[in-house]
Motif scaffolding. Sequence first.
Motif, PDB file in Angstrom:
ATOM      1  N   MET A 193      15.324  -6.147 -31.258  1.00  0.00           N
ATOM      2  CA  MET A 193      15.172  -6.317 -30.234  1.00  0.00           C
ATOM      3  C   MET A 193      14.030  -6.066 -28.747  1.00  0.00           C
ATOM      4  N   LEU A 194      13.380  -4.898 -28.853  1.00  0.00           N
ATOM      5  CA  LEU A 194      12.283  -4.868 -28.142  1.00  0.00           C
ATOM      6  C   LEU A 194      10.965  -6.126 -27.698  1.00  0.00           C
ATOM      7  N   THR A 195      11.136  -6.647 -28.876  1.00  0.00           N
ATOM      8  CA  THR A 195       9.915  -7.771 -28.156  1.00  0.00           C
ATOM      9  C   THR A 195      10.685  -9.847 -28.270  1.00  0.00           C
ATOM     10  N   GLY A 196      12.090  -9.185 -28.328  1.00  0.00           N
ATOM     11  CA  GLY A 196      12.601 -10.487 -28.421  1.00  0.00           C
ATOM     12  C   GLY A 196      12.819 -11.528 -29.253  1.00  0.00           C
ATOM     13  N   ILE A 225       7.427  -9.672 -22.816  1.00  0.00           N
ATOM     14  CA  ILE A 225       6.785  -9.684 -24.449  1.00  0.00           C
ATOM     15  C   ILE A 225       6.577 -11.360 -23.839  1.00  0.00           C
ATOM     16  N   LYS A 226       4.887 -11.454 -24.079  1.00  0.00           N
ATOM     17  CA  LYS A 226       4.657 -12.955 -24.079  1.00  0.00           C
ATOM     18  C   LYS A 226       4.515 -13.090 -25.374  1.00  0.00           C
ATOM     19  N   SER A 227       4.363 -12.640 -26.681  1.00  0.00           N
ATOM     20  CA  SER A 227       3.196 -12.910 -27.462  1.00  0.00           C
ATOM     21  C   SER A 227       3.752 -11.826 -29.079  1.00  0.00           C
ATOM     22  N   ALA A 228       4.832 -12.058 -29.714  1.00  0.00           N
ATOM     23  CA  ALA A 228       4.449 -11.279 -31.079  1.00  0.00           C
ATOM     24  C   ALA A 228       4.429 -12.059 -31.871  1.00  0.00           C
ATOM     25  N   GLU A 229       3.302 -11.580 -32.813  1.00  0.00           N
ATOM     26  CA  GLU A 229       3.235 -11.528 -34.135  1.00  0.00           C
ATOM     27  C   GLU A 229       2.896 -10.831 -35.328  1.00  0.00           C
ATOM     28  N   PHE A 230       3.184 -10.823 -36.590  1.00  0.00           N
ATOM     29  CA  PHE A 230       2.943 -10.083 -37.733  1.00  0.00           C
ATOM     30  C   PHE A 230       1.296 -10.383 -38.379  1.00  0.00           C
ATOM     31  N   VAL A 231       0.592  -9.061 -37.992  1.00  0.00           N
ATOM     32  CA  VAL A 231      -0.694  -9.077 -39.202  1.00  0.00           C
ATOM     33  C   VAL A 231      -1.155  -9.079 -39.548  1.00  0.00           C
ATOM     34  N   VAL A 232      -0.095  -7.970 -40.761  1.00  0.00           N
ATOM     35  CA  VAL A 232      -0.787  -7.338 -42.265  1.00  0.00           C
ATOM     36  C   VAL A 232       0.650  -6.534 -42.286  1.00  0.00           C
ATOM     37  N   SER A 233       0.733  -6.252 -43.637  1.00  0.00           N
ATOM     38  CA  SER A 233       1.028  -4.675 -44.487  1.00  0.00           C
ATOM     39  C   SER A 233       0.010  -4.108 -45.723  1.00  0.00           C
ATOM     40  N   ASN A 290       1.567  -9.149 -27.463  1.00  0.00           N
ATOM     41  CA  ASN A 290       0.873  -9.630 -26.179  1.00  0.00           C
ATOM     42  C   ASN A 290      -0.681  -9.386 -25.948  1.00  0.00           C
ATOM     43  N   LYS A 291      -1.711  -9.875 -27.260  1.00  0.00           N
ATOM     44  CA  LYS A 291      -2.812  -9.606 -27.970  1.00  0.00           C
ATOM     45  C   LYS A 291      -3.256  -8.472 -26.860  1.00  0.00           C
ATOM     46  N   SER A 292      -3.034  -7.503 -26.788  1.00  0.00           N
ATOM     47  CA  SER A 292      -3.266  -5.892 -25.956  1.00  0.00           C
ATOM     48  C   SER A 292      -2.365  -4.928 -27.274  1.00  0.00           C
ATOM     49  N   TRP A 293      -1.531  -4.622 -27.740  1.00  0.00           N
ATOM     50  CA  TRP A 293      -1.676  -3.314 -28.906  1.00  0.00           C
ATOM     51  C   TRP A 293      -0.645  -3.853 -29.900  1.00  0.00           C
ATOM     52  N   HIS A 294      -0.686  -2.908 -30.575  1.00  0.00           N
ATOM     53  CA  HIS A 294       0.130  -3.080 -31.824  1.00  0.00           C
ATOM     54  C   HIS A 294       0.749  -2.264 -32.245  1.00  0.00           C
ATOM     55  N   LEU A 295       2.368  -3.133 -32.134  1.00  0.00           N
ATOM     56  CA  LEU A 295       3.480  -1.974 -33.141  1.00  0.00           C
ATOM     57  C   LEU A 295       3.890  -2.187 -34.142  1.00  0.00           C
ATOM     58  N   VAL A 296       3.380  -1.051 -34.843  1.00  0.00           N
ATOM     59  CA  VAL A 296       2.990  -0.190 -36.254  1.00  0.00           C
ATOM     60  C   VAL A 296       5.735   0.411 -36.427  1.00  0.00           C
ATOM     61  N   ILE A 324      11.636   1.159 -22.575  1.00  0.00           N
ATOM     62  CA  ILE A 324      10.801   1.927 -23.543  1.00  0.00           C
ATOM     63  C   ILE A 324       9.674   0.745 -23.332  1.00  0.00           C
ATOM     64  N   LEU A 325       9.461  -0.030 -22.912  1.00  0.00           N
ATOM     65  CA  LEU A 325       8.713  -0.665 -23.280  1.00  0.00           C
ATOM     66  C   LEU A 325       7.525  -0.731 -21.749  1.00  0.00           C
ATOM     67  N   ASP A 326       8.764   0.022 -20.945  1.00  0.00           N
ATOM     68  CA  ASP A 326       8.126   0.107 -19.743  1.00  0.00           C
ATOM     69  C   ASP A 326       7.291   1.838 -19.544  1.00  0.00           C
ATOM     70  N   TYR A 327       7.733   2.360 -20.959  1.00  0.00           N
ATOM     71  CA  TYR A 327       7.174   4.018 -20.862  1.00  0.00           C
ATOM     72  C   TYR A 327       5.384   2.935 -21.554  1.00  0.00           C
ATOM     73  N   ILE A 328       4.839   2.559 -22.403  1.00  0.00           N
ATOM     74  CA  ILE A 328       4.575   2.115 -23.592  1.00  0.00           C
ATOM     75  C   ILE A 328       3.472   1.034 -21.987  1.00  0.00           C
ATOM     76  N   ASP A 329       4.137   0.413 -21.262  1.00  0.00           N
ATOM     77  CA  ASP A 329       3.086  -0.374 -20.584  1.00  0.00           C
ATOM     78  C   ASP A 329       2.389   1.033 -20.116  1.00  0.00           C
ATOM     79  N   ALA A 330       2.908   1.813 -19.039  1.00  0.00           N
ATOM     80  CA  ALA A 330       2.650   2.800 -18.438  1.00  0.00           C
ATOM     81  C   ALA A 330       1.296   3.836 -19.218  1.00  0.00           C
TER      82      ALA A 330
END
Length: 203
Positions: free
Chosen positions: A42-45, A3-11, A68-74, A187-193
């Motif tokens: 924990m997942l995002t560090g 996880i290189k980047s994790a940022e809040f987008v919107v609620s 990581n600029k590539s998927w959303h965690l909701v 979990i992260l490997d599952y999402i990556d796959a």
Amino acid sequence: MDIKSAEFVVSNTQVAKCPDSSLPEYAFIGRSNVGKSSLINMLTGRSKLAMTSATPGKTLLINHFLINKSWHLVDLPGYGYAKRSKREQDRLSRIIRDYVLLRPQLTSLFVLIDVRHAPQRVDMQFIEWLGENGVPFALVFTKADKVSKAEVSKNVSAYLAQLAEQWEELPPHFVTSSAKAQGRDDILDYIDAVNRSLASGEV
């Protein structure tokens, strides 16, 4: 996956106001006090990511985070809030239902279950509803550090046994502890796959 980047987008409270994006979304949901915020952090560090949007009441909204600029965690509102008013329960149910059923970007829904307890009716009913509506999901058993390994194994097996009575194929499942970072890589490997499969057009 790193996880290189994790940022809040919107609620928000309306699926129509979710980000206008084609990125895959992985949503997290569970009953009250199941440890959802701790798991997300924990997942995002990031120790306070799930609280980034938290003025009072934010946990009752659909919270989007860009990873990581590539998927959303909701982060979704929880279900089974028996202590809330009927009106509030109905409002939360509508928010959850609309997102889960109407959001095409939803790639997988992670259903969090407190592994300290035997199968709970509210969890089984929610899982059954997902199955009836063809929603892709995985089970995440939380708080594995709070009980013995034998108790974890017993309760996980009990859930899977109940599901096996109605399901030909069981969903993926993960055993986690936010305190010990257990299950993070799985979990992260599952999402990556899944993301790699989407990118290659395999799913």
